[in-house]
Design an enzyme around this catalytic site. Structure first.
Site, PDB file in Angstrom:
ATOM      1  CD  GLU A   1      -1.438   0.027   3.791  1.00  0.00           C
ATOM      2  OE1 GLU A   1      -2.542  -0.309   3.143  1.00  0.00           O
ATOM      3  OE2 GLU A   1      -1.119   0.332   4.663  1.00  0.00           O
ATOM      4  CB  CYS A   2       1.106   4.386   0.302  1.00  0.00           C
ATOM      5  SG  CYS A   2       1.270   6.150  -0.123  1.00  0.00           S
ATOM      6  N   GLY A   3       3.570   3.199  -0.606  1.00  0.00           N
ATOM      7  CA  GLY A   3       4.958   3.214  -0.901  1.00  0.00           C
ATOM      8  C   GLY A   3       5.350   1.615  -1.224  1.00  0.00           C
TER       9      GLY A   3
ATOM     10  CB  THR B   1      -4.244   0.487  -3.530  1.00  0.00           C
ATOM     11  OG1 THR B   1      -4.447   0.391  -2.138  1.00  0.00           O
ATOM     12  CG2 THR B   1      -5.158  -0.731  -3.967  1.00  0.00           C
TER      13      THR B   1
ATOM     14  CE1 TYR C   1      -0.474  -0.563  -7.442  1.00  0.00           C
ATOM     15  CE2 TYR C   1      -0.357   1.986  -6.999  1.00  0.00           C
ATOM     16  CZ  TYR C   1      -0.448   1.024  -7.847  1.00  0.00           C
ATOM     17  OH  TYR C   1      -1.413   0.821  -9.150  1.00  0.00           O
TER      18      TYR C   1
END
Length: 437
Positions: free
Chosen positions: A328-330, A429, A332
């Site tokens: 998730e985020c980083g 994501t 991802y």
């Protein structure tokens, strides 16, 4: 009985983090059993709170967390503390439109738990007008009690006296007045403060904030304003998110540090085991784990190191052939084919998903999100609704060729283009998951 209070402000940037940290550190010196909490989605401030109190900090967010989960988190924190101090988010009443109490505002947390509010007021370039501001905040919502005021960035003793005399008629005590002092500011980065663990002199900084609070805050008056915390028996016995596995390999280092404590605690309560490893140290996810989770953080600051970490990349690829991997985020960003850093240099990432991200042209993506899962994944089963948030400056420069993972809307119900990706056992994501609806 555990008491509590909420430190808020009329806007972001007024100094509530400085005041909160100083207050926590000064009260810790007195030997008070403290727990800190942060209203709203935030990874960075809680690490400073934990350092100041020597105890874990929790997040409390009324939009992403259903009321029983909020009650559970508060009750658990209260069981190990004499006082809980909550730092608010943005201005006291700032949140999203809501027909119930789930606005995400600091005020909604104060109202739910019957917490008195200490309002931090930046009085730069004003004097008696501060009283009008306090009057408005104190009368805006009958369910929220502004119990005291801390004046911040006071220019002189005369400046302080003018404001204090004007506020005196409101029956809201001034419990502190902090002079302008740039040395008290903590360094910032694009997502907020530089992380607590990156300060080699963190203990010295916290001690300086404690000294400030002992000098400029009326600690006894603030303690007297704290009120018993009102908790409800309606609590949740299930974790905010179901554990993604029995043994979860969790990436954990300076590039991967953004994961909420309530998720880890919930997974452990459900019987899962957390096994940490460091991609920056070129470590692969342990082979005896059945799921790998790559949380957010600052991979763009370490892109070259991650690109050269062949043992991590090869080990993750081997892991993903038979077991789920979620980022998730980083995380991802690292699962994609490439990451462009702030200088425009492209670094090869793991390539387990086909997208490409860039930090060269910064664009803020910020806000609450509700995701409907289009397939089973580490954050839930197909069809589940998960609430969380986005907060990043990186952008997708190539959306890739993978199947979407989610349909996403914001807090106003508007559909959003970012849908994450899934391929084989790999999902990811930009969205940070916080709790099931």
């Amino acid at each position: 009985m555990t008491t509590g209070l909420l430190i808020s402000a009329i806007r972001s940037g007024a100094g509530k983090t400085t005041v909160t940290l100083g207050l926590l550190a000064a009260l810790a010196r007195r030997g008070i059993r403290l727990r800190a909490a942060k209203a709203g989605p935030d990874y960075i401030d809680p690490a400073f709170h934990a350092a100041a109190t020597s105890a874990p900090c929790i997040n409390l967010d009324s939009w992403t967390m259903p009321p029983p989960l909020l009650q559970t988190l508060m009750a658990r924190a209260a069981a190990s503390a004499d006082l809980i101090a909550i730092e608010g988010v943005m201005g006291l009443f700032d949140g999203v439109p809501a027909i119930d109490s789930r606005s995400g505002s600091s005020a909604s947390i104060a109202a739910q738990f019957g917490l008195p509010v200490i309002l931090v007021l930046d009085v730069t370039a004003q004097s008696q007008s501060a009283a009008a501001v306090i009057r408005g905040f104190a009368t805006h919502d009958p369910s929220v009690r502004v119990a005291g005021v801390v004046l911040n960035r006071v220019g002189s003793e005369r400046h302080r006296r003018l404001i204090t005399d004007a506020i005196a008629a409101l029956n809201v005590p001034v419990v502190g007045a902090i002079p302008r002092d740039a040395a008290l500011a903590l360094p910032e980065r694009h997502l907020g403060l530089v992380q607590a663990g990156e300060h080699g002199d963190l203990a010295k900084r916290i001690a300086a904030l404690a000294d400030m609070a002992e000098t400029h805050l009326d600690l006894d008056a603030i303690l007297a304003l704290a009120a018993p915390i009102e908790t409800s028996p309606a609590r949740s016995n299930t974790p905010a998110l179901a554990p993604p596995g029995q043994r979860i390999a969790l990436a954990s280092d300076a590039a991967f540090s953004f994961i909420y404590p309530h998720l880890i605690d919930g997974w452990r309560d459900a019987g899962a085991e957390i096994v940490r490893f460091s991609p920056l140290a070129n470590e692969a996810p342990p082979a005896d784990c059945d799921n790998c989770w790559l949380p957010g953080g600052y991979p763009e600051l370490h892109a070259g190191t991650l690109a050269a970490a062949t043992a991590f990349r090869d080990g993750l690829a081997g892991f993903a052939q038979t077991r789920p991997v979620h980022g998730e985020c980083g995380g991802y960003m690292v699962l994609g084919e490439g990451l462009e850093d702030a200088d425009g240099h492209r670094h090869a990432m793991t390539g387990l998903l086909s997208h490409t991200t860039s930090f060269a042209k910064r664009k803020l993506h910020l806000g609450y999100r509700e995701a409907k899962l289009l397939a089973d994944s580490a954050i839930g089963s197909q069809g589940a609704l998960i609430r969380g948030h986005e907060f990043h400056y990186a952008s997708l420069t190539d959306i890739g060729r993978d199947q979407p993972l989610v349909d996403m809307i914001n807090a106003d119900g508007q559909p959003l283009p970012e849908r994450g990706g899934r391929r084989g056992h790999v999902t990811g994501t930009f969205f940070h998951a916080i709790a099931r609806t």
